[in-house]
Design a protein around this motif. Structure first.
Motif, PDB file in Angstrom:
ATOM      1  N   MET A   1      -2.933  56.626  -0.591  1.00 39.28           N
ATOM      2  CA  MET A   1      -3.097  57.772   0.043  1.00 39.28           C
ATOM      3  C   MET A   1      -3.587  57.381   1.960  1.00 39.28           C
ATOM      4  SD  MET A   1      -2.660  60.555  -1.201  1.00 39.28           S
ATOM      5  CE  MET A   1      -3.369  61.695   0.082  1.00 39.28           C
ATOM      6  N   THR A   2      -4.164  56.206   2.071  1.00 44.57           N
ATOM      7  CA  THR A   2      -4.695  55.834   3.311  1.00 44.57           C
ATOM      8  C   THR A   2      -3.237  55.546   3.869  1.00 44.57           C
ATOM      9  OG1 THR A   2      -6.636  54.787   2.541  1.00 44.57           O
ATOM     10  CG2 THR A   2      -5.733  54.100   4.639  1.00 44.57           C
ATOM     11  N   PHE A   3      -2.353  54.770   3.271  1.00 46.28           N
ATOM     12  CA  PHE A   3      -1.065  54.264   4.040  1.00 46.28           C
ATOM     13  C   PHE A   3      -0.402  55.593   4.160  1.00 46.28           C
ATOM     14  CE2 PHE A   3       3.504  53.394   3.133  1.00 46.28           C
ATOM     15  CZ  PHE A   3       3.525  52.360   4.159  1.00 46.28           C
ATOM     16  N   ILE A   4      -0.328  56.479   3.209  1.00 45.16           N
ATOM     17  CA  ILE A   4       0.598  57.597   3.663  1.00 45.16           C
ATOM     18  C   ILE A   4      -0.033  58.653   5.023  1.00 45.16           C
ATOM     19  CG2 ILE A   4       1.226  59.947   2.681  1.00 45.16           C
ATOM     20  CD1 ILE A   4       1.389  58.846   0.134  1.00 45.16           C
ATOM     21  N   VAL A   5      -1.358  58.632   4.861  1.00 45.23           N
ATOM     22  CA  VAL A   5      -2.058  59.340   6.068  1.00 45.23           C
ATOM     23  C   VAL A   5      -1.734  58.567   7.428  1.00 45.23           C
ATOM     24  CG1 VAL A   5      -4.274  59.908   6.997  1.00 45.23           C
ATOM     25  CG2 VAL A   5      -3.927  60.317   4.814  1.00 45.23           C
ATOM     26  N   ILE A   6      -1.821  57.267   7.411  1.00 42.07           N
ATOM     27  CA  ILE A   6      -1.410  56.489   8.689  1.00 42.07           C
ATOM     28  C   ILE A   6      -0.088  56.707   9.075  1.00 42.07           C
ATOM     29  CG2 ILE A   6      -1.121  54.367   9.463  1.00 42.07           C
ATOM     30  CD1 ILE A   6      -3.377  53.331   7.917  1.00 42.07           C
TER      31      ILE A   6
END
Length: 305
Positions: free
Chosen positions: A1-6
């Protein structure tokens, strides 16, 4: 999710930058009233039309009003047709989407399998034939191929219509013309990526274990080769923008490419801005999807994030 949010934050910031850049670039190109009324107007009439279209304000005030309208879902009126730009683009967007999506599906669906086959059978004659086709795709400009296909299949053989968008047959030649370059790129890049992976130690280990060649190629080699292939596909979508405009012009397809060109020539700010926003959204979404697929294929990306 962190990757997608970035990646989502990057996409939003990129879109804001594109909107800002096209807004000020279009304003600095000149006043559209000079194009709309080439014979000239009296000072009173000129001031009236500037006030009517909101062009009498400063660029910054216009930008704030335009950005506020975007947040409210108001993309503006065409200065030449006096209609909402969303309505104008809705009439032509299906043709461009059909052309673009069909070309991408054709180039990926045919180019990647041919590249895999050429790498797995690099010592065979058919591999050299596939590479020769790829070189031709790189060498022949799209507009030259489009004109050649019209002369051959429309004027000489009478197999295909030369222009229009009434039926699916009208899209056959435009799709092939648009897909050829990306098809050639997929063949060469897939072959190169597969050759790099096929020379790795883990591939030799898989073969030494007695696995069938089809399992080695498609299960072990292809998954690792797809990482650089997928990561570059998003960039190729951006390169399609210019080609779409050319192909639509040659085959007289009523798409958004011709609208953007006309908006630039006539200084129809709302049409030009919305057209660039649409194209930017296509490119940004394509790259976002590619990033997500890349993270799925390569666990190191998720760990790094």
């Amino acid at each position: 999710m962190t990757f997608i949010v970035i990646r989502l934050v990057r996409a939003i910031l990129t879109m804001v930058f594109v909107v800002t850049a096209v807004f000020f670039a279009s304003r600095y190109s000149g006043n559209p009233i000079d194009i709309m009324f080439p014979e000239g107007l009296s000072p009173e009439e000129y001031a009236f039309w500037e006030s009517y279209f909101g062009l009498d304000k400063s660029f910054f005030a216009q930008y704030v009003a335009y950005f506020k309208g975007l947040l409210e879902g108001n993309f503006g009126l065409s200065l030449t047709e006096f209609r909402p730009v969303t309505v104008i683009f809705a009439e032509r967007l299906p043709n461009t989407i059909t052309l673009l999506a069909s070309a991408i599906v054709l180039s990926v669906g045919v180019g990647i399998p041919l590249g895999i086959y050429a790498a797995a059978n690099r010592e065979k004659t058919i591999s050299n034939v596939i590479i020769a086709i790829a070189f031709c795709g790189y060498a022949i400009p799209n507009y030259i191929l489009a004109i050649f296909m019209i002369l051959l299949f429309s004027f000489t053989l009478h197999w295909m219509p030369s222009s229009g968008n009434e039926t699916w047959v009208h899209f056959v030649m435009p799709v092939i013309t648009l897909a050829l370059w990306l098809l050639a790129w997929n063949i060469r890049f897939t072959r190169s990526a597969m050759l790099d992976v096929l020379n790795e130690d883990f591939i030799r280990t898989a073969r030494a274990k007695g696995l069938r060649e089809i399992v080695v190629v498609h299960k072990h080699a292809l998954r690792n080769a797809l990482i650089p292939i997928v990561s570059n596909l998003g960039l190729q979508v951006a390169g399609f923008v210019g080609w779409v405009v050319l192909v639509e012009a040659v085959f007289a397809l009523e798409g958004i490419g011709s609208l953007i060109v006309r908006g630039a020539l006539l200084r129809d700010f709302a049409v030009l801005q919305f057209g660039v926003i649409v194209w930017a959204a296509v490119v940004i979404v394509a790259n976002l999807i590619v990033d997500i697929i890349y993270a799925i294929l390569d666990p190191r990306v998720r760990i790094g994030a």
